[in-house]
Design a protein around this motif. Structure first.
Motif, short mmCIF file in Angstrom:
data_model
loop_
_atom_site.label_atom_id
_atom_site.label_comp_id
_atom_site.label_asym_id
_atom_site.label_seq_id
_atom_site.Cartn_x
_atom_site.Cartn_y
_atom_site.Cartn_z
N PRO A 87 -4.52 -4.01 11.16
CA PRO A 87 -4.82 -5.30 10.53
C PRO A 87 -5.84 -5.10 9.41
O PRO A 87 -6.91 -4.54 9.62
N ILE A 88 -5.47 -5.54 8.21
CA ILE A 88 -6.27 -5.31 7.02
C ILE A 88 -6.52 -6.63 6.30
O ILE A 88 -5.59 -7.43 6.14
N ALA A 89 -7.75 -6.86 5.85
CA ALA A 89 -8.06 -8.02 5.02
C ALA A 89 -8.04 -7.60 3.56
O ALA A 89 -8.65 -6.58 3.18
N ILE A 90 -7.35 -8.36 2.72
CA ILE A 90 -7.16 -7.97 1.33
C ILE A 90 -7.17 -9.20 0.44
O ILE A 90 -6.75 -10.29 0.86
N ASN A 91 -7.62 -9.04 -0.79
CA ASN A 91 -7.57 -10.15 -1.74
C ASN A 91 -6.20 -10.22 -2.39
O ASN A 91 -5.48 -9.23 -2.50
N ALA A 92 -5.81 -11.40 -2.80
CA ALA A 92 -4.45 -11.64 -3.30
C ALA A 92 -4.14 -10.83 -4.54
O ALA A 92 -3.01 -10.34 -4.70
N ASP A 93 -5.10 -10.65 -5.44
CA ASP A 93 -4.83 -9.91 -6.68
C ASP A 93 -4.53 -8.45 -6.40
O ASP A 93 -3.65 -7.86 -7.03
N SER A 94 -5.24 -7.84 -5.47
CA SER A 94 -4.95 -6.45 -5.10
C SER A 94 -3.57 -6.35 -4.46
O SER A 94 -2.80 -5.43 -4.73
N LEU A 95 -3.24 -7.32 -3.61
CA LEU A 95 -1.95 -7.32 -2.92
C LEU A 95 -0.80 -7.41 -3.91
O LEU A 95 0.24 -6.77 -3.74
N SER A 96 -0.98 -8.18 -4.97
CA SER A 96 0.12 -8.41 -5.91
C SER A 96 0.20 -7.36 -7.01
O SER A 96 1.13 -7.38 -7.82
N THR A 97 -0.75 -6.42 -7.05
CA THR A 97 -0.74 -5.43 -8.13
C THR A 97 -0.67 -3.99 -7.60
O THR A 97 0.38 -3.38 -7.58
N TRP A 98 -1.78 -3.44 -7.11
CA TRP A 98 -1.83 -2.00 -6.84
C TRP A 98 -1.68 -1.60 -5.37
O TRP A 98 -1.43 -0.42 -5.07
N PHE A 99 -1.81 -2.53 -4.42
CA PHE A 99 -1.94 -2.14 -3.02
C PHE A 99 -0.68 -1.46 -2.46
O PHE A 99 -0.77 -0.41 -1.81
N PHE A 100 0.48 -2.03 -2.68
CA PHE A 100 1.70 -1.45 -2.11
C PHE A 100 2.00 -0.05 -2.67
O PHE A 100 2.33 0.85 -1.89
N PRO A 101 1.88 0.17 -3.98
CA PRO A 101 2.04 1.56 -4.45
C PRO A 101 1.03 2.52 -3.83
O PRO A 101 1.34 3.69 -3.61
N ALA A 102 -0.15 2.02 -3.53
CA ALA A 102 -1.20 2.88 -2.97
C ALA A 102 -0.88 3.33 -1.55
O ALA A 102 -1.18 4.46 -1.17
N VAL A 103 -0.26 2.47 -0.76
CA VAL A 103 -0.13 2.77 0.68
C VAL A 103 1.30 3.01 1.14
O VAL A 103 1.53 3.34 2.30
N ALA A 104 2.28 2.87 0.26
CA ALA A 104 3.69 2.93 0.68
C ALA A 104 4.04 4.24 1.40
O ALA A 104 4.64 4.22 2.47
N ASP A 105 3.66 5.36 0.81
CA ASP A 105 4.00 6.65 1.43
C ASP A 105 3.32 6.82 2.78
O ASP A 105 3.91 7.32 3.73
N PHE A 106 2.06 6.38 2.86
CA PHE A 106 1.33 6.51 4.12
C PHE A 106 1.98 5.67 5.22
O PHE A 106 2.16 6.13 6.35
N VAL A 107 2.32 4.44 4.89
CA VAL A 107 2.95 3.55 5.87
C VAL A 107 4.25 4.15 6.39
O VAL A 107 4.54 4.12 7.59
N LYS A 108 5.03 4.72 5.48
CA LYS A 108 6.31 5.31 5.86
C LYS A 108 6.12 6.56 6.73
O LYS A 108 6.75 6.71 7.78
N ASN A 109 5.24 7.45 6.30
CA ASN A 109 5.09 8.74 6.98
C ASN A 109 4.31 8.64 8.28
O ASN A 109 4.55 9.42 9.21
N ALA A 110 3.38 7.70 8.36
CA ALA A 110 2.55 7.57 9.57
C ALA A 110 3.14 6.59 10.57
O ALA A 110 2.57 6.38 11.64
N HIS A 111 4.29 5.96 10.23
CA HIS A 111 4.94 4.98 11.12
C HIS A 111 3.96 3.87 11.50
O HIS A 111 3.86 3.49 12.67
N VAL A 112 3.24 3.37 10.51
CA VAL A 112 2.23 2.35 10.78
C VAL A 112 2.76 0.97 10.38
O VAL A 112 3.56 0.84 9.44
N LEU A 113 2.38 -0.04 11.14
CA LEU A 113 2.70 -1.42 10.81
C LEU A 113 1.46 -2.08 10.21
O LEU A 113 0.37 -1.96 10.78
N LEU A 114 1.63 -2.75 9.10
CA LEU A 114 0.51 -3.44 8.46
C LEU A 114 0.52 -4.92 8.85
O LEU A 114 1.56 -5.57 8.87
N GLU A 115 -0.66 -5.42 9.17
CA GLU A 115 -0.86 -6.85 9.43
C GLU A 115 -1.91 -7.32 8.43
O GLU A 115 -3.10 -7.10 8.61
#
Length: 292
Positions: free
Chosen positions: A91-119
């Motif tokens: 579970p992560i708290a994030i601001n909307a501007d980060s979510l809509s711009t850089w956050f997904f490119p930053a964590v996509a590979d990690f989420v896929k490889n570590a089999h993690v679910l984001l809340e």
């Protein structure tokens, strides 16, 4: 294998969902059973853990138990990692501007490889830290530098913003250039009641009081930009989101000599399980390259 008590789990679900009913649905038990488990836990510790308002809120001890539960849940999954228990939730708290711009490119590979679910819990960058302090998340992206007790603060970088509008809007309200009088007449755009970017900018550079100018309010980053592109308001927009429109001329900078940079920090527990440590390193590595 589960070592964490069902009583702590019930408390955590009520705090997370802000509802006894929703907590019961997610735990596949009755609402009275959720209440009973929390009452039994309160009897064990000898004091209330919830303020039973609408929505229910954790007491000071309830918040500390949430911190414990979050950490223990990750450690438990780490200890008993197996083929059928390799998906963990962060579970992560994030601001909307980060979510809509850089956050997904930053964590996509990690989420896929570590089999993690984001809340993800979305709030203003000045407000996300309270969710970490309340034990509702394991980490928070915030504009605040000072870390809460038991947590570390890591600077991710700076998000650059520009005060923008359409050329037609500029011609209607700022034909003679930006001025205090023009900003008192031209409608601005706010993201939410917690959004302070516009009012801070106007107070700092144009001596405009927060309640003295007209503004719309739209709690959607996509609709926020669309509203400005339709010539209905001026607003402060992340460079990552508006650079294409600035380049092709559909938007212009109202005040090009005064870009706004918001420094962002990653706050998380000082003692981190391996999964959270890896997530933190991925964020830091990406942002050092991409955020100026």
């Amino acid at each position: 294998m589960k070592l964490l008590s069902r009583h702590l789990q019930a408390l955590a679900k009520v705090i997370e969902t802000e509802s006894f009913e929703t907590a019961a649905q997610q735990l596949f038990i009755s609402q009275p059973a959720v209440s009973q488990r929390i009452k039994q836990l309160e009897q064990q510790v000898g004091q209330p853990l919830l303020i039973r308002n609408s929505p229910p809120q954790p007491t000071a001890l309830g918040k500390r138990l949430m911190h414990f539960y979050r950490q223990a849940a990750l450690l438990e999954a780490e200890v008993f990692d197996s083929e059928d228990l390799n998906t963990q939730t962060l579970p992560i708290a994030i601001n909307a501007d980060s979510l809509s711009t850089w956050f997904f490119p930053a964590v996509a590979d990690f989420v896929k490889n570590a089999h993690v679910l984001l809340e993800l819990r979305v709030d203003d960058q000045d407000q996300t830290l309270r969710l970490l302090q309340a034990g509702e998340v394991t980490g928070a992206i915030s504009a605040e530098q000072q870390a809460p007790g038991g947590c570390d603060s890591i600077k991710l970088g700076g998000m650059k913003y520009h005060c923008v509008c359409t050329p037609a809007f500029r011609d209607s309200y700022f034909a003679k250039g930006p001025s205090k009088q023009a900003f008192l007449q031209a409608p601005a755009l706010h993201y939410s009641p917690k959004d302070q970017l516009q009012s801070n900018y106007l107070a700092k550079y144009w001596k405009v009081a927060p309640t003295s100018y007209p503004f719309h309010q739209i709690p959607s980053t996509e609709s926020y930009l669309d509203f400005i592109l339709r010539g209905l308001a001026w607003g402060i927009v992340p460079e990552l989101q508006c650079e294409t429109h600035l380049a092709n001329g559909t938007l212009i900078k109202l005040d090009p000599k005064r870009p706004i940079t918001v420094d962002l920090y990653w706050h998380t527990w000082t003692l981190q399980p391996e999964l959270l440590k890896g997530f933190s390193q991925q964020l830091q590595s990406y942002c050092q390259k991409e955020l100026r």
